[in-house]
Design an enzyme around this catalytic site. Structure first.
Site, PDB file in Angstrom:
ATOM      1  N   ARG A  51       3.528  17.318 -15.036  1.00 44.04           N
ATOM      2  CA  ARG A  51       3.247  17.592 -16.394  1.00 44.04           C
ATOM      3  C   ARG A  51       3.199  16.932 -17.742  1.00 44.04           C
ATOM      4  O   ARG A  51       2.471  16.998 -18.376  1.00 44.04           O
ATOM      5  CB  ARG A  51       3.547  19.204 -16.616  1.00 44.04           C
ATOM      6  CG  ARG A  51       3.338  20.241 -15.422  1.00 44.04           C
ATOM      7  CD  ARG A  51       1.902  20.695 -15.269  1.00 44.04           C
ATOM      8  NE  ARG A  51       1.554  21.262 -14.119  1.00 44.04           N
ATOM      9  CZ  ARG A  51       1.744  22.618 -14.055  1.00 44.04           C
ATOM     10  NH1 ARG A  51       1.825  23.055 -15.263  1.00 44.04           N
ATOM     11  NH2 ARG A  51       1.421  23.189 -12.870  1.00 44.04           N
ATOM     12  N   GLU A  99     -10.828   3.962   6.353  1.00 41.90           N
ATOM     13  CA  GLU A  99      -9.687   4.877   6.842  1.00 41.90           C
ATOM     14  C   GLU A  99     -10.086   5.788   7.622  1.00 41.90           C
ATOM     15  O   GLU A  99      -9.493   6.587   8.460  1.00 41.90           O
ATOM     16  CB  GLU A  99      -8.788   5.319   5.339  1.00 41.90           C
ATOM     17  CG  GLU A  99      -7.605   6.194   5.934  1.00 41.90           C
ATOM     18  CD  GLU A  99      -7.119   6.651   4.476  1.00 41.90           C
ATOM     19  OE1 GLU A  99      -7.532   6.616   3.419  1.00 41.90           O
ATOM     20  OE2 GLU A  99      -5.959   7.303   4.756  1.00 41.90           O
ATOM     21  N   HIS A 108       1.326   4.830  -2.423  1.00 43.26           N
ATOM     22  CA  HIS A 108       0.918   5.888  -3.641  1.00 43.26           C
ATOM     23  C   HIS A 108       1.951   6.445  -4.227  1.00 43.26           C
ATOM     24  O   HIS A 108       3.181   6.729  -3.828  1.00 43.26           O
ATOM     25  CB  HIS A 108      -0.070   6.763  -3.019  1.00 43.26           C
ATOM     26  CG  HIS A 108      -1.199   6.186  -2.600  1.00 43.26           C
ATOM     27  ND1 HIS A 108      -2.467   6.319  -3.268  1.00 43.26           N
ATOM     28  CD2 HIS A 108      -1.728   5.784  -1.282  1.00 43.26           C
ATOM     29  CE1 HIS A 108      -3.582   5.620  -2.311  1.00 43.26           C
ATOM     30  NE2 HIS A 108      -3.069   5.369  -1.168  1.00 43.26           N
ATOM     31  N   ASP A 138      -5.975   3.359  -9.099  1.00 40.91           N
ATOM     32  CA  ASP A 138      -7.158   3.652  -8.459  1.00 40.91           C
ATOM     33  C   ASP A 138      -7.900   4.921  -8.769  1.00 40.91           C
ATOM     34  O   ASP A 138      -7.546   5.878  -9.300  1.00 40.91           O
ATOM     35  CB  ASP A 138      -6.639   3.945  -7.039  1.00 40.91           C
ATOM     36  CG  ASP A 138      -6.013   5.258  -6.645  1.00 40.91           C
ATOM     37  OD1 ASP A 138      -5.360   5.880  -7.739  1.00 40.91           O
ATOM     38  OD2 ASP A 138      -5.974   5.828  -5.352  1.00 40.91           O
ATOM     39  N   HIS A 152      -9.853   1.633  -0.770  1.00 37.88           N
ATOM     40  CA  HIS A 152      -9.602   1.931   0.407  1.00 37.88           C
ATOM     41  C   HIS A 152     -11.025   2.095   1.024  1.00 37.88           C
ATOM     42  O   HIS A 152     -12.126   2.214   0.612  1.00 37.88           O
ATOM     43  CB  HIS A 152      -9.352   3.451   0.247  1.00 37.88           C
ATOM     44  CG  HIS A 152      -7.989   3.635  -0.112  1.00 37.88           C
ATOM     45  ND1 HIS A 152      -7.213   3.177  -1.445  1.00 37.88           N
ATOM     46  CD2 HIS A 152      -6.639   4.512   0.480  1.00 37.88           C
ATOM     47  CE1 HIS A 152      -6.219   3.756  -1.325  1.00 37.88           C
ATOM     48  NE2 HIS A 152      -5.876   4.324  -0.238  1.00 37.88           N
ATOM     49  N   GLY A 166      -8.635   8.613  -2.001  1.00 45.72           N
ATOM     50  CA  GLY A 166      -9.285   9.800  -1.761  1.00 45.72           C
ATOM     51  C   GLY A 166     -10.210   9.764  -0.654  1.00 45.72           C
ATOM     52  O   GLY A 166     -10.341   8.717   0.149  1.00 45.72           O
ATOM     53  N   HIS A 224       0.899  -1.285  -0.114  1.00 45.65           N
ATOM     54  CA  HIS A 224      -0.071   0.006  -0.043  1.00 45.65           C
ATOM     55  C   HIS A 224       0.932   1.151  -0.214  1.00 45.65           C
ATOM     56  O   HIS A 224       1.287   1.821   0.929  1.00 45.65           O
ATOM     57  CB  HIS A 224      -0.956  -0.040   1.123  1.00 45.65           C
ATOM     58  CG  HIS A 224      -2.115   0.844   1.270  1.00 45.65           C
ATOM     59  ND1 HIS A 224      -3.380   0.925   1.126  1.00 45.65           N
ATOM     60  CD2 HIS A 224      -1.853   2.445   1.108  1.00 45.65           C
ATOM     61  CE1 HIS A 224      -3.841   1.977   0.926  1.00 45.65           C
ATOM     62  NE2 HIS A 224      -3.151   2.982   1.029  1.00 45.65           N
TER      63      HIS A 224
HETATM   64  O1  NOS Z   1      -4.281   7.410   2.392  1.00 44.27           O
HETATM   65  C1  NOS Z   1      -4.776   7.836   1.491  1.00 44.27           C
HETATM   66  N1  NOS Z   1      -6.060   7.464   1.255  1.00 44.27           N
HETATM   67  C2  NOS Z   1      -6.935   7.949   0.155  1.00 44.27           C
HETATM   68  N2  NOS Z   1      -6.182   8.317  -1.048  1.00 44.27           N
HETATM   69  C3  NOS Z   1      -4.938   8.626  -0.878  1.00 44.27           C
HETATM   70  C4  NOS Z   1      -4.153   8.318   0.247  1.00 44.27           C
HETATM   71  N3  NOS Z   1      -2.808   8.539   0.092  1.00 44.27           N
HETATM   72  C5  NOS Z   1      -2.858   9.159  -1.271  1.00 44.27           C
HETATM   73  N4  NOS Z   1      -4.106   8.902  -1.740  1.00 44.27           N
HETATM   74  C6  NOS Z   1      -4.234   9.587  -3.282  1.00 44.27           C
HETATM   75  O2  NOS Z   1      -5.129  10.586  -3.078  1.00 44.27           O
HETATM   76  C7  NOS Z   1      -5.492  11.069  -4.591  1.00 44.27           C
HETATM   77  C8  NOS Z   1      -6.962  11.683  -4.286  1.00 44.27           C
HETATM   78  O3  NOS Z   1      -7.933  10.546  -4.362  1.00 44.27           O
HETATM   79  C9  NOS Z   1      -5.616   9.644  -5.242  1.00 44.27           C
HETATM   80  O4  NOS Z   1      -4.754   9.830  -6.183  1.00 44.27           O
HETATM   81  C10 NOS Z   1      -5.282   8.612  -4.058  1.00 44.27           C
HETATM   82  O5  NOS Z   1      -4.401   7.860  -4.603  1.00 44.27           O
END
Ligand code: NOS
Length: 342
Positions: A75, A204, A21, A142, A201, A174, A19
């Site tokens: 970009r 959370e 990002h 995602d 997700h 998100g 997990h």
């Molecule tokens: O901990 C988290 N929970 C939810 N989304 C997250 C988290 N960390 C990063 N993102 C990111 O936030 C963006 C906006 O939705 C998404 O790109 C998601 O992957």
């Protein structure tokens, strides 16, 4: 084993990361460099020393706002390639051998990077990382929940039309507040029918009902975070019985203020209830952490010694969507390391 020794043991331990990002893993140096290119047009500081303050979040909504300001700095496809390669390098330096990286193609495509160029860039970095560092990288595409159903539609289309070799799963990130999971069912159904694994997700920032929705409506095979499952004994039992693991990221929960204090973090309660868990880092530089540090935090929360930490690393491998071959090789490597290093 003293805490310093345990940290040393963790640093050398071969691991899986399930997990984490993409943009949230950009190192402060990378973020500052990108910000310098857009100075005056971006709120992101161009000085790495100022980033820690910029990455101090008042709540989860503020975190998403800041996250998107960093996404805004990316970009073109070259930025994507550089970012992805750097993330792979940082993972490999922590002895991560296998990682599932959550990537949000919608955000980059919406900012003008063509889907094909985006996928080509991440795939180039993936192949390079495997060759250079022996790191196996896989993608979870995602849906950014705050961007609603049009983003779900487009994420699905990009996943199915481009179908990069490294893509294995479909997610939903998100905010959870105001973004109910059930509306995304048709997109998860289509992604699963195409062979992608379901990893939304849930739980959370909202309660157990969101986790139930992720399981029942989205067919979740693993849950991102899921910590609020701890509120519902029936759900804890279900997760254990059906072997649905949670991807737990303790420092993230603290930094987004989902949990007020580490002492209140439910990791130990989840484990005691028989819920399968892995430990992960989420957005490490944004939360001032690393995967290795998350293992140390988890060791404190669960009162683990080196053997316990090695078992935690094995759980990460077992819960992964890696091939049987990658799994057995990594498990054997963990066994060999634990036998000599502890
Ligand atoms: O901990 C988290 N929970 C939810 N989304 C997250 C988290 N960390 C990063 N993102 C990111 O936030 C963006 C906006 O939705 C998404 O790109 C998601 O992957």
């Amino acid at each position: 084993m003293a805490s310093d020794d345990l940290a040393g043991f963790i640093a050398g331990l071969p691991k899986a990361e399930l997990h984490v990002h993409h943009v949230g893993s950009a190192s402060p140096r990378t973020v500052a460099e990108l910000a310098a290119r857009h100075e005056g047009r971006s709120p992101v500081p161009a000085d790495p020393a100022l980033l820690a303050e910029y990455f101090t979040f008042t709540d989860f909504a503020h975190f998403v706002e800041v996250y998107l300001s960093v996404v805004d700095l990316i970009r073109d496809a070259e930025d994507v390639r550089t970012l992805t390669y750097g993330v792979a390098q940082d993972l490999a330096a922590q002895q991560v051998r296998y990682a599932e990286l959550t990537v949000t193609p919608y955000s980059s495509v919406a900012r003008g990077i063509p889907a094909e160029a985006f996928c080509e860039a991440i795939e180039d970095a993936r192949r390079e990382a495997e060759k250079e560092f022996g790191l196996v990288l896989r993608w979870c595409f995602d849906i950014p929940g705050e961007a609603g159903l049009p983003s779900a539609e487009q994420t699905l289309r990009i996943a199915l039309d481009q179908r990069p070799d490294g893509l294995i799963s479909f997610g939903l990130g998100g905010p959870e507040i105001g973004v109910p999971r059930p509306q995304f069912k048709p997109y998860f159904d289509a992604a699963r029918a195409a062979g992608l694994r379901s990893v939304p997700h849930a739980g959370e920032t909202t309660g157990a009902q969101t986790v139930w929705d992720a399981i029942r409506e989205l067919g979740a095979e693993r849950i991102g975070h899921g910590i609020f499952a701890a509120e519902d004994p029936a759900l804890l039992e279900y997760l254990g019985e059906h072997g649905i693991p949670l991807e737990v990221c303790p420092t993230s929960n603290l930094r987004t203020r989902a949990v007020a204090d580490l002492a209140e973090h439910p990791l130990a309660k989840l484990v005691a209830a028989g819920v399968p868990v892995s430990v992960n880092s989420d957005d490490p530089p944004m939360f001032g952490t690393t995967l290795n540090n998350e293992y140390l935090v988890a060791a404190k929360l669960l009162d683990l010694d080196a053997a316990g930490v090695a078992e935690l690393a094995r759980q990460g491998v077992r819960h992964s969507f890696a091939s049987g071959q990658v799994k057995s090789a990594l498990l054997a490597e963990i066994d060999a390391y634990a036998a000599t290093a502890s």
